[in-house]
Scaffold this motif. Sequence first.
Motif, PDB file in Angstrom:
ATOM      1  N   GLN A 188       0.811  -1.218   0.000  1.00  0.00           N
ATOM      2  CA  GLN A 188       0.000   0.000   0.000  1.00  0.00           C
ATOM      3  C   GLN A 188       0.845   1.269   0.000  1.00  0.00           C
ATOM      4  O   GLN A 188       0.329   2.342  -0.327  1.00  0.00           O
ATOM      5  CB  GLN A 188      -0.941   0.025   1.215  1.00  0.00           C
ATOM      6  CG  GLN A 188      -2.029  -1.023   1.180  1.00  0.00           C
ATOM      7  CD  GLN A 188      -3.068  -0.821   2.266  1.00  0.00           C
ATOM      8  OE1 GLN A 188      -3.041   0.152   3.016  1.00  0.00           O
ATOM      9  NE2 GLN A 188      -3.999  -1.757   2.367  1.00  0.00           N
ATOM     10  N   GLN A 189       2.102   1.189   0.336  1.00  0.00           N
ATOM     11  CA  GLN A 189       2.964   2.356   0.406  1.00  0.00           C
ATOM     12  C   GLN A 189       3.926   2.353  -0.777  1.00  0.00           C
ATOM     13  O   GLN A 189       4.701   1.420  -0.959  1.00  0.00           O
ATOM     14  CB  GLN A 189       3.761   2.361   1.712  1.00  0.00           C
ATOM     15  CG  GLN A 189       2.894   2.378   2.964  1.00  0.00           C
ATOM     16  CD  GLN A 189       2.115   3.668   3.110  1.00  0.00           C
ATOM     17  OE1 GLN A 189       2.680   4.760   3.065  1.00  0.00           O
ATOM     18  NE2 GLN A 189       0.802   3.556   3.276  1.00  0.00           N
TER      19      GLN A 189
ATOM     20  N   THR B  28       6.934   4.470  -2.748  1.00  0.00           N
ATOM     21  CA  THR B  28       7.924   5.540  -2.681  1.00  0.00           C
ATOM     22  C   THR B  28       8.277   5.991  -4.092  1.00  0.00           C
ATOM     23  O   THR B  28       8.709   5.182  -4.921  1.00  0.00           O
ATOM     24  CB  THR B  28       9.193   5.076  -1.952  1.00  0.00           C
ATOM     25  OG1 THR B  28       8.843   4.629  -0.635  1.00  0.00           O
ATOM     26  CG2 THR B  28      10.199   6.222  -1.843  1.00  0.00           C
TER      27      THR B  28
ATOM     28  N   VAL C  50       6.216   9.440  -0.257  1.00  0.00           N
ATOM     29  CA  VAL C  50       5.589   8.137  -0.070  1.00  0.00           C
ATOM     30  C   VAL C  50       4.072   8.328  -0.097  1.00  0.00           C
ATOM     31  O   VAL C  50       3.523   9.103   0.675  1.00  0.00           O
ATOM     32  CB  VAL C  50       6.008   7.498   1.263  1.00  0.00           C
ATOM     33  CG1 VAL C  50       5.313   6.148   1.454  1.00  0.00           C
ATOM     34  CG2 VAL C  50       7.522   7.333   1.319  1.00  0.00           C
TER      35      VAL C  50
ATOM     36  N   THR D 148       0.095   6.577  -0.262  1.00  0.00           N
ATOM     37  CA  THR D 148      -0.695   5.401   0.073  1.00  0.00           C
ATOM     38  C   THR D 148      -1.649   5.085  -1.065  1.00  0.00           C
ATOM     39  O   THR D 148      -2.364   5.967  -1.549  1.00  0.00           O
ATOM     40  CB  THR D 148      -1.504   5.641   1.359  1.00  0.00           C
ATOM     41  OG1 THR D 148      -0.602   5.868   2.444  1.00  0.00           O
ATOM     42  CG2 THR D 148      -2.378   4.436   1.685  1.00  0.00           C
TER      43      THR D 148
ATOM     44  N   ALA E 191      -1.408  -0.324  -6.590  1.00  0.00           N
ATOM     45  CA  ALA E 191      -0.129  -0.155  -5.893  1.00  0.00           C
ATOM     46  C   ALA E 191       0.995  -0.911  -6.585  1.00  0.00           C
ATOM     47  O   ALA E 191       2.086  -0.368  -6.802  1.00  0.00           O
ATOM     48  CB  ALA E 191      -0.268  -0.595  -4.440  1.00  0.00           C
TER      49      ALA E 191
END
Length: 361
Positions: free
Chosen positions: A109-110, A112, A118, A120, A126
């Motif tokens: 879900q994160q 970069t 970063v 979400t 994703a």
Amino acid sequence: MLYARTFISLISMMFVAVPVAQAQETSPVTAIVESWMTSPHGDRKSEAFVHWNKDGAVPEDCATCHSGPGMLDFLGADGSAAGKVDAPAPTGSPVDCVTCHNQAAHDLQQITFPSGEVMTEASPSAICMVCHQGRESSDSVNAAIAGAEDDTINGDLGFINVHYAASGATLFGGAVRGGYQYEGKTYAERFAHVPDFNTCTTCHDPHTTKVVAIDQCVACHKGAETMRDIRITPADIDGDGDAKEGISAEISTLHEKLGEAIQLYAKDVIGKPVAYDAHAYPYFFNDLNGNGTADPDEAKFPNSYKSWTPRLLRAAYNYQFLAKEPGAYAHNPRYAIQLAYDSLEDLSSKAEIDMAGMTRP
């Protein structure tokens, strides 16, 4: 076929609790695999997957996106630490079923971005954004030009290439600074579409990567015959007098004018003509005969353009960003327009560039 049957078996076991042979007969898995095999992700002969064949392995810096096992390594799905690739990946290994259908990818879900931001993303998008985000940002351009005079050729500068199809960076816009964002300007952030069409996999078939049919869009975008016909503003963005053309055409015209402005600035302001070739690395070359075109004998690496000023580099970065993001009109049209407009405006402070009638959203 052995390769295809292997992944049919894997996906069958993941999604249906029946024997593989029966699953092949009664489930859509076979059709899914066939769709994948004809998609860019499954094209084992494409440059994206064969570039390193002569080296025998895909290096760590490239493996995340150019090898299925490399992505599994990056995700930590192979038991390694997540967030980095620990070793070169094998060649001949495209983005296959298990690259995206694994628990680590499902939990991701994160994301970069190259700018360090970063974001979400709590959707199947994703995993797409791990690769489709580019590899550069405003930050890397600013780091390169720091302390240099805007209109003085700097031999230490080289072209900074965003590295293709930065759709995720376009989608998040100003929040992740994927394009070059000029100081003092505000930029559109994440493009908010309707909920049913607000992720990568609701607009693109996840296996073919093709865009959904236009008939799913015309309920709102009435009269549009193609995706590129869709219009989101009554303003004549590019100043050509046509306020009915699709927003894609508005962006294309701005992009074309930006290319012309780059050449005008290079020729008239710094006296070093430049030409662009979308298919030859590193894309910008010395225009030796001054005809405005990167001729075959010019579009070669030894003739790479090296007369960069900070102002020219900023504009060229955005030109390439949009050239290699053909879906920008759908992913975040306002952001795309802002990048092109601001680059034109910056160049026009030194070169005679006609921006009459153009509008910045």
